[in-house]
Design an enzyme around this catalytic site. Sequence first.
Site, short mmCIF file in Angstrom:
data_model
loop_
_atom_site.label_atom_id
_atom_site.label_comp_id
_atom_site.label_asym_id
_atom_site.label_seq_id
_atom_site.Cartn_x
_atom_site.Cartn_y
_atom_site.Cartn_z
N ASP A 327 -6.46 -0.60 57.93
CA ASP A 327 -7.56 0.43 57.78
C ASP A 327 -6.81 1.82 57.64
OD1 ASP A 327 -6.36 1.09 60.24
OD2 ASP A 327 -8.04 1.14 61.50
N ASP A 329 -6.05 5.69 59.48
CA ASP A 329 -6.50 6.36 60.65
C ASP A 329 -6.15 7.79 60.45
OD1 ASP A 329 -6.54 3.78 62.58
OD2 ASP A 329 -4.76 3.43 61.36
N ASP A 425 -10.75 5.15 60.37
CA ASP A 425 -10.98 5.69 61.73
C ASP A 425 -10.44 7.09 61.75
OD1 ASP A 425 -11.45 3.25 62.73
OD2 ASP A 425 -9.58 2.53 63.73
N1 CTP Z 1 -5.58 2.92 68.97
C1 CTP Z 1 -6.04 3.01 70.39
N2 CTP Z 1 -7.36 2.58 70.88
C2 CTP Z 1 -7.94 1.67 69.70
C3 CTP Z 1 -7.49 1.40 68.41
C4 CTP Z 1 -6.09 1.92 68.19
O1 CTP Z 1 -5.31 3.50 71.01
N3 CTP Z 1 -9.04 1.16 70.17
C5 CTP Z 1 -4.23 3.40 68.85
C6 CTP Z 1 -3.27 2.54 68.90
O2 CTP Z 1 -1.95 3.17 69.36
C7 CTP Z 1 -2.87 1.85 67.59
C8 CTP Z 1 -3.09 2.84 66.70
O3 CTP Z 1 -4.23 3.34 67.33
O4 CTP Z 1 -1.27 1.55 67.51
C9 CTP Z 1 -3.68 2.36 65.54
O5 CTP Z 1 -4.62 1.17 65.57
P1 CTP Z 1 -4.84 0.35 64.40
O6 CTP Z 1 -5.31 1.04 63.07
O7 CTP Z 1 -5.57 -0.95 64.86
O8 CTP Z 1 -3.42 -0.36 64.13
P2 CTP Z 1 -2.23 0.15 63.05
O9 CTP Z 1 -1.03 0.02 63.73
O10 CTP Z 1 -2.69 1.28 62.22
O11 CTP Z 1 -2.09 -1.07 62.00
P3 CTP Z 1 -3.01 -1.37 60.61
O12 CTP Z 1 -2.18 -0.64 59.58
O13 CTP Z 1 -3.25 -2.83 60.54
O14 CTP Z 1 -4.32 -0.53 60.88
MN MN Z 2 -4.43 1.34 61.31
MN MN Z 3 -7.58 1.80 63.39
#
Ligand code: CTP
Ligand code: MN
Ligand code: MN
Length: 515
Positions: A327, A329, A425
């Site tokens: 995703d 963020d 997000d």
């Molecule tokens: N996070 C959080 N609470 C959540 C989801 C995410 O605090 N419910 C924070 C975490 O610190 C996480 C960051 O947001 O490391 C990003 O989350 P996510 O998008 O799920 O993971 P990514 O590390 O960005 O991996 P990806 O590239 O696969 O999205």
């Molecule tokens: Mn992410």
């Molecule tokens: Mn995320």
Amino acid sequence: MVPLKRRKLVPSHAGNTGTNLSGEKVPAKFPQVVLFLLERKMGASRRAFLSQLGRKKGFQVEEMLSKSVTHLISENNSGAEVRAWLDSQDQKPAHLLDISWYTESMREGHPVEILDRHKLQDQRINEAEVEVFSVPSYACQRRTTLDNHNTTLTDALSLLAENAELSDEEGRGVAFRRAAAVLKALPKPVTSMSQLRGLPCLGEHSLRVVKDILENGASSEAESTKQSGRYNALKALTGIFGVGAKTADRWIREGIRSLQQLQDSGQTLNRAQQAGLEHYDDINQPVTKAEADAIGEIVERAVVSVLPGAQMSLIGGFRRGKLTGHDVDFLITHPEEGREVGLMPKVVARLESQKTTRNSYLESNDGPARPASNIDRFERCFSIFKLAKEEKRGATQPETLTENGVQILQTKPARHKPWRAVRVDLVVSPISQFAFALLGWTGSKLFERELRRWAGHEKAMSLSSHALYDNKQISESDVGGGDICTSWFGVHPTVREERLTRLLSPYRRTKRSPI
Ligand code: CTP
Ligand code: MN
Ligand code: MN
């Protein structure tokens, strides 16, 4: 800045005393043996634990190196490393010993005879032919690299971690993730089990997996998990946006193992899950950095148009330098405290009016359940973004598309679709908490977990995405007076985050890379 609390140094015991099980001072049982445990590579909490254990058994264990120390105990240090450290001290204890001497003495209940294998100076010669790895025990103390020399090992452990997480076994998942992160941090491929001696976070189970791979080329457990119907069903069902491990487990128990079976079952899906099913293929396809940047521009325009002066930062995996993600963020704030209040619904409304987001889920309304592990209280939004395909981008307005229903992706080939769905997000934080939010949402999840564990166990502080507290000050004043970073509020948020990161993670000062 209020100075950090120094680690409390307990003065060395006067005279030869120890502490019995009730905590009372008792004469040391072995007055000729005065121990000092070297914190280097052992870590403060393990050192404290081992020292306490020794004292309970009647040993005299000193907090500080002094003239009276006869035995220096170290863990994972070579003789040369310890001697180099001693060169900077005035004291030269008679015996430089490996932790094995200490643990054997603990087991026996008295100081055991010092054998050659206990002596630090001999250890290096014996092990000269195999390179023994050594890494700090908290993931946040390690430099993480994009060069993983042990992908076979880490892939197997990550798969087992994922399976544990999907099965709602968080503890087991974390253990495998920690083990994978340690192996990923090694400078070379592992060739023998003996190289792993002394590495942190490698539990019995993880070591068994590693041994299997070193001996047989593959982990039988990882392979059978990969083939298992349950793992594949959990993966397929939780691939739907809005479906977590618990829902997937319930469906599997009702005999639903695939998307087709889910559609045929007539299960009631909430709004998020319906959209998740509709955009299943798109959402499960990795997002590229170029797509993340394109979305960033669109979101930023929407943010600034509803609140001039608002600022937006890319967070999550892309901020760590990952090239793809599941995703995108973003963290949004405004330099004037309070101006960010109520911003999220406006941004979402703006994006929806442009038909850019297909479905947005403000958490307070009907978003997917927030994971239990998450404790932050920021306003956030999980959305499915409609991003025009590259050749279509640059058009002033994204296209309006009104299809509905779960069949779209099955009946309409992707190549005819001028857009793709991307999970986005959004998080809004007040400027006063921006540094903590930025650090907390940059991830990875394991890094954040380890950083908080390290802050708590080693520094007696509590870190969240909102603040950093000195636990001692909290317990003394009992009301939020413990925020040690209040004096940083006048500082630019980026500088503040840098300081915070430096404070908390002395080994990771440069751009972060994924764990
Ligand atoms: N996070 C959080 N609470 C959540 C989801 C995410 O605090 N419910 C924070 C975490 O610190 C996480 C960051 O947001 O490391 C990003 O989350 P996510 O998008 O799920 O993971 P990514 O590390 O960005 O991996 P990806 O590239 O696969 O999205
Ligand atoms: Mn992410
Ligand atoms: Mn995320």
